[in-house]
Design a protein around this motif. Structure first.
Motif, PDB file in Angstrom:
ATOM      1  N   GLN A  55       7.008   0.481  -9.235  1.00  0.00           N
ATOM      2  CA  GLN A  55       6.543   1.535  -8.336  1.00  0.00           C
ATOM      3  C   GLN A  55       7.016   1.224  -6.915  1.00  0.00           C
ATOM      4  OE1 GLN A  55       4.840   4.266  -9.300  1.00  0.00           O
ATOM      5  NE2 GLN A  55       4.898   3.529 -11.405  1.00  0.00           N
ATOM      6  N   HIS A  56       7.264   2.263  -6.160  1.00  0.00           N
ATOM      7  CA  HIS A  56       7.590   2.063  -4.754  1.00  0.00           C
ATOM      8  C   HIS A  56       6.355   1.569  -4.016  1.00  0.00           C
ATOM      9  CE1 HIS A  56      11.570   3.827  -4.815  1.00  0.00           C
ATOM     10  NE2 HIS A  56      11.090   4.784  -5.600  1.00  0.00           N
ATOM     11  N   MET A  57       6.587   0.810  -2.951  1.00  0.00           N
ATOM     12  CA  MET A  57       5.485   0.416  -2.085  1.00  0.00           C
ATOM     13  C   MET A  57       4.932   1.684  -1.430  1.00  0.00           C
ATOM     14  SD  MET A  57       6.926  -3.098  -0.444  1.00  0.00           S
ATOM     15  CE  MET A  57       5.356  -3.839  -0.064  1.00  0.00           C
ATOM     16  N   GLN A  58       3.644   1.642  -1.078  1.00  0.00           N
ATOM     17  CA  GLN A  58       2.982   2.819  -0.528  1.00  0.00           C
ATOM     18  C   GLN A  58       2.343   2.490   0.813  1.00  0.00           C
ATOM     19  OE1 GLN A  58       0.328   4.533  -3.425  1.00  0.00           O
ATOM     20  NE2 GLN A  58       1.793   4.211  -5.078  1.00  0.00           N
ATOM     21  N   PRO A  59       2.360   3.460   1.748  1.00  0.00           N
ATOM     22  CA  PRO A  59       1.713   3.211   3.037  1.00  0.00           C
ATOM     23  C   PRO A  59       0.202   3.146   2.865  1.00  0.00           C
ATOM     24  CG  PRO A  59       2.508   5.478   2.915  1.00  0.00           C
ATOM     25  CD  PRO A  59       2.969   4.786   1.667  1.00  0.00           C
ATOM     26  N   MET A  60      -0.393   2.127   3.443  1.00  0.00           N
ATOM     27  CA  MET A  60      -1.844   1.924   3.337  1.00  0.00           C
ATOM     28  C   MET A  60      -2.372   1.364   4.652  1.00  0.00           C
ATOM     29  SD  MET A  60      -2.704   2.659   0.139  1.00  0.00           S
ATOM     30  CE  MET A  60      -4.209   1.804  -0.240  1.00  0.00           C
ATOM     31  N   THR A  61      -3.558   1.810   5.020  1.00  0.00           N
ATOM     32  CA  THR A  61      -4.275   1.219   6.149  1.00  0.00           C
ATOM     33  C   THR A  61      -5.031   0.004   5.632  1.00  0.00           C
ATOM     34  OG1 THR A  61      -4.490   3.347   7.244  1.00  0.00           O
ATOM     35  CG2 THR A  61      -6.054   1.641   7.881  1.00  0.00           C
ATOM     36  N   HIS A  62      -4.966  -1.061   6.385  1.00  0.00           N
ATOM     37  CA  HIS A  62      -5.590  -2.318   5.976  1.00  0.00           C
ATOM     38  C   HIS A  62      -6.827  -2.619   6.818  1.00  0.00           C
ATOM     39  CE1 HIS A  62      -2.749  -3.109   9.202  1.00  0.00           C
ATOM     40  NE2 HIS A  62      -3.568  -4.083   9.567  1.00  0.00           N
ATOM     41  N   PHE A  63      -7.728  -3.377   6.226  1.00  0.00           N
ATOM     42  CA  PHE A  63      -8.922  -3.875   6.905  1.00  0.00           C
ATOM     43  C   PHE A  63      -8.979  -5.371   6.628  1.00  0.00           C
ATOM     44  CE2 PHE A  63      -9.617   0.496   5.631  1.00  0.00           C
ATOM     45  CZ  PHE A  63     -10.031   1.085   6.814  1.00  0.00           C
ATOM     46  N   ALA A  64      -8.901  -6.158   7.674  1.00  0.00           N
ATOM     47  CA  ALA A  64      -8.821  -7.612   7.510  1.00  0.00           C
ATOM     48  C   ALA A  64     -10.202  -8.252   7.426  1.00  0.00           C
ATOM     49  CB  ALA A  64      -8.039  -8.224   8.664  1.00  0.00           C
ATOM     50  N   ASP A  65     -10.324  -9.184   6.512  1.00  0.00           N
ATOM     51  CA  ASP A  65     -11.507 -10.030   6.355  1.00  0.00           C
ATOM     52  C   ASP A  65     -10.992 -11.469   6.435  1.00  0.00           C
ATOM     53  OD1 ASP A  65     -13.757 -11.449   5.593  1.00  0.00           O
ATOM     54  OD2 ASP A  65     -13.806 -10.664   3.547  1.00  0.00           O
ATOM     55  N   TRP A  66     -10.768 -11.934   7.670  1.00  0.00           N
ATOM     56  CA  TRP A  66     -10.130 -13.244   7.858  1.00  0.00           C
ATOM     57  C   TRP A  66     -10.964 -14.423   7.376  1.00  0.00           C
ATOM     58  CZ3 TRP A  66      -5.363 -12.859   7.682  1.00  0.00           C
ATOM     59  CH2 TRP A  66      -4.687 -11.815   8.280  1.00  0.00           C
TER      60      TRP A  66
ATOM     61  N   LEU B 197       2.162  -1.373   0.853  1.00  0.00           N
ATOM     62  CA  LEU B 197       1.546  -2.187  -0.188  1.00  0.00           C
ATOM     63  C   LEU B 197       2.188  -1.862  -1.529  1.00  0.00           C
ATOM     64  CD1 LEU B 197      -0.776  -4.151  -1.036  1.00  0.00           C
ATOM     65  CD2 LEU B 197      -2.204  -2.105  -1.343  1.00  0.00           C
ATOM     66  N   GLY B 198       2.535  -2.899  -2.275  1.00  0.00           N
ATOM     67  CA  GLY B 198       3.123  -2.694  -3.594  1.00  0.00           C
ATOM     68  C   GLY B 198       2.771  -3.805  -4.550  1.00  0.00           C
ATOM     69  N   VAL B 199       2.712  -3.454  -5.827  1.00  0.00           N
ATOM     70  CA  VAL B 199       2.411  -4.418  -6.884  1.00  0.00           C
ATOM     71  C   VAL B 199       3.728  -4.971  -7.419  1.00  0.00           C
ATOM     72  CG1 VAL B 199       1.347  -4.749  -9.148  1.00  0.00           C
ATOM     73  CG2 VAL B 199       0.279  -3.228  -7.471  1.00  0.00           C
TER      74      VAL B 199
END
Length: 166
Positions: free
Chosen positions: A34-45, A27-29
């Motif tokens: 800034q470098h992208m960062q590893p992130m766990t995601h939670f989907a709300d489809w 994930l990155g802005v």
């Protein structure tokens, strides 16, 4: 069904299933340097959103500005699935979502539990996503590579690419 077939048949469903198979992405802005960062995601489809648990003192949170656009990229080599999702990223500590997504893994990062003063959440409101799927068939792979090597005008046809708008 491999990613090639799944994305060809129903890209939205393939995206949902593809994200279920990977634990995390990067994930990155956009424009933050800034470098992208590893992130766990939670989907709300139903809401076309991804949620992330993080700390308020990360570069990612500090780089947020109103209307910030972000990208979340995942790769699943085993299933031939790649995706880059984009949208607006906002800090949003939604207590109902926090209760839903909280786990022993999350608790390991936040010693104060769900009340940890550094705990926050990020909400990625999806605008679009690019999906790529490659064939898992080794015969097709070999045939396409051979065909491309026999003709200077051919490139291997080993994948599919689709763009979704939310």
């Amino acid at each position: 069904m491999n990613a090639y077939a799944a994305i060809t048949e129903d890209p939205r469903h393939a995206l949902e299933k593809g994200l279920e198979k990977v634990r995390a992405g990067m994930l990155g802005v956009q424009g933050s340097a800034q470098h992208m960062q590893p992130m766990t995601h939670f989907a709300d489809w139903p809401q076309n959103r991804l949620w992330f648990l993080t700390s308020k003192d990360t570069d990612l949170v500090r780089s947020l500005s109103p209307g910030a656009r972000a990208h979340f990229c995942v790769m699943d080599e085993k299933h031939g699935f790649d995706a880059c999702l984009a949208g607006h990223l906002t800090e949003d500590l939604d207590r109902a979502r926090l209760d839903e997504y909280w786990s022993p893994v999350a608790a390991a990062w936040f010693k104060g539990g769900k009340e940890d003063p550094m705990l926050t959440m990020l909400r990625l409101d999806l605008a679009d996503a690019a999906l790529w799927g490659s064939t898992g068939n080794p015969v097709k792979f070999g045939f396409e590579v051979l065909k491309a090597n026999l003709s200077k005008d051919e490139t291997p046809d080993l994948g599919v690419h689709r763009v979704l708008t939310f």
